[in-house]
Design an enzyme around this catalytic site. Structure first.
Site, PDB file in Angstrom:
ATOM      1  N   LYS A  82       0.856  -1.195   0.000  1.00 49.68           N
ATOM      2  CA  LYS A  82       0.000   0.000   0.000  1.00 49.68           C
ATOM      3  C   LYS A  82       0.883   1.234   0.000  1.00 49.68           C
ATOM      4  O   LYS A  82       2.009   1.212   0.507  1.00 49.68           O
ATOM      5  CB  LYS A  82      -0.891   0.039   1.248  1.00 49.68           C
ATOM      6  CG  LYS A  82      -2.153   0.848   1.080  1.00 49.68           C
ATOM      7  CD  LYS A  82      -3.218   0.084   0.332  1.00 49.68           C
ATOM      8  CE  LYS A  82      -4.443   0.901   0.056  1.00 49.68           C
ATOM      9  NZ  LYS A  82      -5.509   0.116  -0.563  1.00 49.68           N
ATOM     10  N   GLY A 179     -22.600   5.578   2.003  1.00 48.52           N
ATOM     11  CA  GLY A 179     -21.604   6.003   1.010  1.00 48.52           C
ATOM     12  C   GLY A 179     -22.054   5.593  -0.378  1.00 48.52           C
ATOM     13  O   GLY A 179     -22.112   4.401  -0.687  1.00 48.52           O
ATOM     14  N   GLY A 181     -20.666   6.330  -3.370  1.00 47.50           N
ATOM     15  CA  GLY A 181     -19.608   6.635  -4.339  1.00 47.50           C
ATOM     16  C   GLY A 181     -19.479   5.525  -5.366  1.00 47.50           C
ATOM     17  O   GLY A 181     -20.465   4.877  -5.735  1.00 47.50           O
ATOM     18  N   VAL A 183     -18.291   2.448  -5.347  1.00 49.03           N
ATOM     19  CA  VAL A 183     -18.745   1.113  -4.947  1.00 49.03           C
ATOM     20  C   VAL A 183     -20.198   1.150  -4.475  1.00 49.03           C
ATOM     21  O   VAL A 183     -21.043   0.372  -4.936  1.00 49.03           O
ATOM     22  CB  VAL A 183     -17.846   0.538  -3.820  1.00 49.03           C
ATOM     23  CG1 VAL A 183     -18.382  -0.790  -3.319  1.00 49.03           C
ATOM     24  CG2 VAL A 183     -16.411   0.386  -4.307  1.00 49.03           C
TER      25      VAL A 183
HETATM   26  P1  NAD Z   1     -15.604   6.919  -3.270  1.00 49.93           P
HETATM   27  O1  NAD Z   1     -14.726   8.025  -2.822  1.00 49.93           O
HETATM   28  O2  NAD Z   1     -15.973   6.815  -4.714  1.00 49.93           O
HETATM   29  O3  NAD Z   1     -17.006   6.955  -2.457  1.00 49.93           O
HETATM   30  C1  NAD Z   1     -17.096   7.161  -1.097  1.00 49.93           C
HETATM   31  C2  NAD Z   1     -18.432   7.871  -0.840  1.00 49.93           C
HETATM   32  O4  NAD Z   1     -18.672   7.865   0.554  1.00 49.93           O
HETATM   33  C3  NAD Z   1     -18.439   9.328  -1.299  1.00 49.93           C
HETATM   34  O5  NAD Z   1     -19.608   9.574  -2.062  1.00 49.93           O
HETATM   35  C4  NAD Z   1     -18.432  10.126   0.026  1.00 49.93           C
HETATM   36  O6  NAD Z   1     -19.123  11.345  -0.073  1.00 49.93           O
HETATM   37  C5  NAD Z   1     -19.152   9.154   0.946  1.00 49.93           C
HETATM   38  N1  NAD Z   1     -18.852   9.299   2.373  1.00 49.93           N
HETATM   39  C6  NAD Z   1     -17.666   9.580   2.978  1.00 49.93           C
HETATM   40  N2  NAD Z   1     -17.795   9.566   4.317  1.00 49.93           N
HETATM   41  C7  NAD Z   1     -19.088   9.249   4.571  1.00 49.93           C
HETATM   42  C8  NAD Z   1     -19.839   9.053   5.760  1.00 49.93           C
HETATM   43  N3  NAD Z   1     -19.285   9.180   6.964  1.00 49.93           N
HETATM   44  N4  NAD Z   1     -21.146   8.757   5.646  1.00 49.93           N
HETATM   45  C9  NAD Z   1     -21.724   8.621   4.436  1.00 49.93           C
HETATM   46  N5  NAD Z   1     -21.070   8.798   3.271  1.00 49.93           N
HETATM   47  C10 NAD Z   1     -19.773   9.086   3.342  1.00 49.93           C
HETATM   48  O7  NAD Z   1     -14.889   5.577  -2.755  1.00 49.93           O
HETATM   49  P2  NAD Z   1     -15.127   4.089  -3.286  1.00 49.93           P
HETATM   50  O8  NAD Z   1     -14.137   3.772  -4.357  1.00 49.93           O
HETATM   51  O9  NAD Z   1     -16.585   3.866  -3.527  1.00 49.93           O
HETATM   52  O10 NAD Z   1     -14.653   3.254  -2.003  1.00 49.93           O
HETATM   53  C11 NAD Z   1     -15.471   3.192  -0.858  1.00 49.93           C
HETATM   54  C12 NAD Z   1     -14.816   2.283   0.175  1.00 49.93           C
HETATM   55  O11 NAD Z   1     -14.571   1.003  -0.374  1.00 49.93           O
HETATM   56  C13 NAD Z   1     -13.441   2.783   0.693  1.00 49.93           C
HETATM   57  O12 NAD Z   1     -13.317   2.434   2.037  1.00 49.93           O
HETATM   58  C14 NAD Z   1     -12.456   1.969  -0.141  1.00 49.93           C
HETATM   59  O13 NAD Z   1     -11.209   1.820   0.524  1.00 49.93           O
HETATM   60  C15 NAD Z   1     -13.197   0.661  -0.246  1.00 49.93           C
HETATM   61  N6  NAD Z   1     -12.812  -0.151  -1.386  1.00 49.93           N
HETATM   62  C16 NAD Z   1     -13.006   0.311  -2.639  1.00 49.93           C
HETATM   63  C17 NAD Z   1     -12.638  -0.482  -3.728  1.00 49.93           C
HETATM   64  C18 NAD Z   1     -12.878  -0.016  -5.138  1.00 49.93           C
HETATM   65  O14 NAD Z   1     -12.828  -0.855  -6.050  1.00 49.93           O
HETATM   66  N7  NAD Z   1     -13.138   1.254  -5.372  1.00 49.93           N
HETATM   67  C19 NAD Z   1     -12.062  -1.740  -3.511  1.00 49.93           C
HETATM   68  C20 NAD Z   1     -11.907  -2.213  -2.198  1.00 49.93           C
HETATM   69  C21 NAD Z   1     -12.290  -1.409  -1.138  1.00 49.93           C
END
Ligand code: NAD
Length: 354
Positions: A82, A179, A181, A183
């Site tokens: 990481k 969240g 976003g 995912v």
């Molecule tokens: P992202 O930044 O696209 O989305 C995150 C969303 O969560 C955003 O819309 C943000 O406004 C919202 N958010 C932040 N804090 C919040 C809270 N306290 N309450 C409600 N909403 C909140 O990120 P992502 O790529 O969707 O990833 C989300 C999570 O999944 C992260 O923890 C990431 O490490 C994990 N993850 C992602 C992937 C991937 O393929 N993108 C893979 C493994 C793990």
């Protein structure tokens, strides 16, 4: 509290930690390689406003070790790494990511990097100008990793529902997605598609409204999600959201989501277990992107999203069944199982060398 770096490395079985800076761009970063005993280390780049260096160091170590856990539990021939960037308004992001590209390139394929919180297509593009060992955005790369993650989480929720109730029965389920976003929005869409009642929440009200309109789902105010009566609570925002204060508020039967390190401390997995809430270990259920990225880089193919979902669902099912049989909280069971597998494969490699 200070970290004694060498002691912490030895205790957690890490191979190395690199700290580096770039005067020109203002970059300050840590790179942790947890395990390359059977193949390269995989893990994305997190850009975050850490309050202290210690906090960033702890995060890079926790995240890279969790990546190795994902690899062993999903049977992938690779390990965890990481990179974290200590975000700063003065930092020139383009220069910083290009510099990181050079650092990663110099590692010669021992570490492959990719997206994470704060690192999207634009940042990956900058890094990929300087290294081959990064997830390329666009058509040259493995594709949208979040799709694979969301499908894995969906199939993981299915496995968890079957473990608790013996069936999915989607149309009778109320599922809260925290969240919306990359995912979370895809997971919400997948769940709505099978007829589940989806409740979404996002700290960004514009984002919440947009997804609510697109998917026709109910939205609740941020931070009220813990109090929602539901079958499944799916955290898909940041880690560390389940702790002494939030766990007593939960009114769900299952916690299963895509966020990394959902539990603030291991004890919080025990607290969920004591409350009769089934916890799907995050380092199993959110491994879809890793499967997609690793098979792309190691085998030169794009594993279909559906097959990835099935793989995650099956791995989680086995973990949940074994944890239940052993009468242990799933997070503890999965952690110990991952550590056992890491040790076994390291011993095998060391034995093979002699
Ligand atoms: P992202 O930044 O696209 O989305 C995150 C969303 O969560 C955003 O819309 C943000 O406004 C919202 N958010 C932040 N804090 C919040 C809270 N306290 N309450 C409600 N909403 C909140 O990120 P992502 O790529 O969707 O990833 C989300 C999570 O999944 C992260 O923890 C990431 O490490 C994990 N993850 C992602 C992937 C991937 O393929 N993108 C893979 C493994 C793990």
């Amino acid at each position: 509290m200070d970290i004694h770096v060498l002691d912490a490395l030895a205790r957690g079985g890490f191979e190395e930690i690199v700290a580096f800076t770039d005067r020109k761009s203002g970059l300050r970063a840590f790179l942790a390689i947890h395990d390359t005993s059977v193949g390269p280390a995989f893990g994305g780049m997190r850009r975050w406003s850490y309050r202290t260096e210690n906090e960033a160091l702890r995060d890079v170590m926790r995240l890279s070790r969790a990546m190795t856990h994902k690899c062993v539990l999903l049977g992938l021939p690779c390990g965890g790494g990481k990179l974290v960037l200590l975000d700063d308004p003065e930092m020139d992001p383009a220069g910083a990511y290009r510099y990181i590209g050079e650092v990663v390139e110099r590692m010669g394929g021992r570490y492959y990097t990719g997206p994470d919180v704060g690192t999207g297509a634009e940042e990956l593009g900058w890094a990929s100008e300087r290294t081959r060992f990064v997830t390329q955005p666009g058509e040259e790369g493995p594709g949208l990793l979040a799709e694979a993650t969301a499908e894995g989480v969906f199939m993981g929720i299915s496995a968890a529902l079957c473990q608790v109730d013996g069936e999915e029965d989607w149309t009778q389920r109320r599922i809260v997605v925290q969240g919306l976003g990359s995912v979370g929005s895809r997971l919400a869409q997948r769940l709505a598609g099978v007829g589940a009642q989806v409740v979404g929440v996002d700290v960004d009200p514009e984002r919440a409204e947009q997804i609510s309109k697109e998917l026709d789902i109910e939205i609740v105010d941020a931070s009220t999600e813990y109090d929602q009566a539901c079958d499944v609570f799916a955290p898909c925002a940041l880690g560390g959201i389940l702790h002494d204060l939030s766990i007593p508020r939960l009114r769900c039967r299952i916690v299963a989501g895509g966020a990394n390190n959902i539990l603030t401390k291991p004890i919080h997995g025990d607290l969920l277990h004591e409350r009769g809430i089934l916890y799907a270990p995050d380092f199993v259920i959110n491994g879809g992107a890793l499967v997609r990225g690793a098979t792309f880089h190691l085998e030169g193919r794009r594993e279909p999203v559906k097959a990835i979902g099935e793989r995650i669902g099956l791995s989680l099912k086995l973990i949940l069944q074994s944890a239940t049989a052993a009468e242990r909280p799933p997070a503890r069971f999965a952690f110990d199982e991952a550590e056992r597998l890491i040790e076994a494969r390291r011993e095998k490699m060391e034995g093979g060398d002699s």
